[in-house]
Design an enzyme around this catalytic site. Structure first.
Site, mmCIF file in Angstrom:
data_model
loop_
_atom_site.group_PDB
_atom_site.id
_atom_site.type_symbol
_atom_site.label_atom_id
_atom_site.label_comp_id
_atom_site.label_asym_id
_atom_site.label_seq_id
_atom_site.Cartn_x
_atom_site.Cartn_y
_atom_site.Cartn_z
ATOM 1 N N GLU A 51 0.851 -1.193 0.000
ATOM 2 C CA GLU A 51 0.000 0.000 0.000
ATOM 3 C C GLU A 51 0.886 1.243 0.000
ATOM 4 O O GLU A 51 1.796 1.371 0.817
ATOM 5 C CB GLU A 51 -0.906 -0.017 1.234
ATOM 6 C CG GLU A 51 -1.785 1.185 1.424
ATOM 7 C CD GLU A 51 -2.645 1.069 2.675
ATOM 8 O OE1 GLU A 51 -3.281 2.072 3.040
ATOM 9 O OE2 GLU A 51 -2.670 -0.026 3.300
ATOM 10 N N GLU A 94 -3.562 10.865 3.046
ATOM 11 C CA GLU A 94 -4.564 10.576 4.065
ATOM 12 C C GLU A 94 -4.722 11.854 4.862
ATOM 13 O O GLU A 94 -3.764 12.327 5.486
ATOM 14 C CB GLU A 94 -4.129 9.420 4.954
ATOM 15 C CG GLU A 94 -4.107 8.083 4.235
ATOM 16 C CD GLU A 94 -3.985 6.921 5.196
ATOM 17 O OE1 GLU A 94 -5.015 6.286 5.476
ATOM 18 O OE2 GLU A 94 -2.859 6.671 5.658
#
Length: 448
Positions: free
Chosen positions: A228, A233
């Site tokens: 990932e 974010e």
């Protein structure tokens, strides 16, 4: 990344296993993006976990609330045979999921009250064609996009990231999965999520435990693991970008210790759950990002990420911002004992941040920058999502976490440790949104 959706009405289907029902024709939401200066007419698909899961014989729900039907799903094999997922039509995108698109702009809404459903968050993938995800090869490339996170309070995460999903969603690997990427199957990430209703083409109903604080979710025995690369974010208060590696290649189902579940097994699994993160607030640059910050979260900004190899494998993941006609270099940080400051993710940065914060260097143990380089070389799928956090209230992103810690690295954002409770944010901030636009990939540019 655990998100939730609940439906009050099912769809009729005539299929078996993780296949697509035939009652509702699948519609992918159009979205344009840019590759090497040329516009690409593409689309996004919604994750299969948001789709109605129902009997192949009638409208009986296979999954209701946060539990599997015991008659249709007495065990995983029977459940796989008895249950199907169905399509999403054009109107459902906005009316049910709160997702809209225009040109290159994609907006995800947090809570959507539909005629028959209440949707919480969403997750979508960029498609190459009707049956395959777009695969991005990021080495020696620059990836950029615009984002408006101004309407995301503490406790929410509007995320854009890459994962090592299978291009076809798993149809070539798993005979019971014939729905594939067209229906958003095959999600995985470095957290090895257990909340996926189907993993490796099989219902994840065995050992399913309904969540005690999420009426729509639960966890099964299986998890779905893969590399990932978190590009973004963030909410309006804090942001980070993080590389997560795994000791396995590509989409990998897990059970038991291999999943690395929280607790004693966290660092025994196949993936690095902590990652090597570059988060300005956590690194002491408290005025760099936020409302009125150097990078002002109150208005749209451009996020540029460069994957630099220097002719070999990946050696640097560099971040640059643009806003208001200005180019803003990433916030720099000095660790005690270091002569030169860091302003990007490198192998040395990852070693030093783990040392300084006293964190386990699972990033290095699971493959480090070399592992990330291999994943990027093989190609990754683009994910965009909006979610709240039923495990840690997103405190790891925007507050102090662990909540009682005064150690370096615990302060991650300005939000209160009482913030982020999903019940609170869902009730008080249902109209929250994130908008991504102008997605581009191309040669690395100079921004001196």
């Amino acid at each position: 990344m655990s998100l939730a959706v609940v439906f009050l009405l099912g769809f009729l289907a005539v299929s078996h296993g993780q296949q697509a029902g035939t009652e509702t024709e699948e519609y992918h939401l159009p979205l344009t993006w840019e590759r090497d200066g040329s516009s690409v007419s593409a689309s996004v698909v919604i994750d299969s976990n948001w789709r109605w899961t129902h009997s192949t014989e009638d409208t009986t729900n296979c999954y209701d609330g946060n539990e599997w039907d015991s008659t249709l799903c007495p065990d995983a094999d029977t459940c796989t045979e008895n249950c199907a997922i169905d399509g999403v039509d054009q109107g459902t995108w906005g009316d049910t999921y709160g997702i809209t698109a225009s040109g290159s702009k994609l907006t995800l809404s947090f809570v959507t009250e539909g005629e028959y459903s209440t949707d919480i968050g969403s997750r979508v993938f960029l498609m190459a064609d009707d049956d395959n995800y777009e695969i991005f090869n990021l080495l020696d490339k620059e990836f950029s996009f615009d984002v408006d996170a101004s309407n995301l309070p503490c406790g929410l995460n509007g995320a854009l990231y890459f994962v090592s999903m299978d291009e076809d969603g798993g149809t070539s690997k798993y005979s019971t999965n014939t729905a594939g990427a067209k229906y958003g199957t095959g999600y995985c990430d470095a957290q090895c999520p257990h909340d996926m209703k189907f993993i490796a083409g099989k219902a994840n109903s065995d050992g399913w435990t309904p969540s005690d604080n999420d009426q729509n979710a639960g966890t099964g025995e299986m998890g779905a693991c893969c590399h990932e690369m978190d590009i973004w974010e963030a909410n309006s208060q804090a942001q980070s970008y993080t590389a997560h590696v795994c000791s396995v290649d590509g989409y990998t189902p897990c059970t038991g210790t291999d999943c690395g579940d929280n607790g004693d097994d966290r660092y025994k699994g196949v993936c690095d759950k902590d990652g090597c993160d570059y988060a300005a607030y956590r690194l002491g640059q408290h005025d760099f990002y936020g409302e009125g910050g150097t990078v002002d979260s109150g208005s749209t900004l451009t996020v540029i990420t460069q994957f630099i190899t220097g002719g070999g494998g990946l050696n640097e993941i560099r971040r640059i911002y643009q806003q208001g006609g200005q180019t803003i270099q990433n916030a720099a940080v000095n660790f005690p004992g270091d002569v030169d400051p860091y302003d990007s993710i490198t192998e040395d940065f990852c070693v030093d941040i783990k040392r300084y914060f006293g964190d386990t260097n699972d990033f290095d143990a699971k493959g480090g920058m070399s592992g990330m380089s291999n994943a990027l070389k093989k190609g990754m799928v683009l994910v965009m999502s909006l979610w709240d956090d039923h495990y840690a209230n997103m405190l790891w992103l925007d507050a102090t976490y662990p909540v009682d810690s005064t150690e370096p690295g615990a302060l991650r954002g300005p939000c209160s440790t009482d913030s982020g409770d999903p019940a609170d944010v869902e009730a008080n901030f249902p109209g929250s949104t994130v908008t991504f636009s102008n997605i581009k990939i191309g040669p690395i540019q100079s921004y001196d």
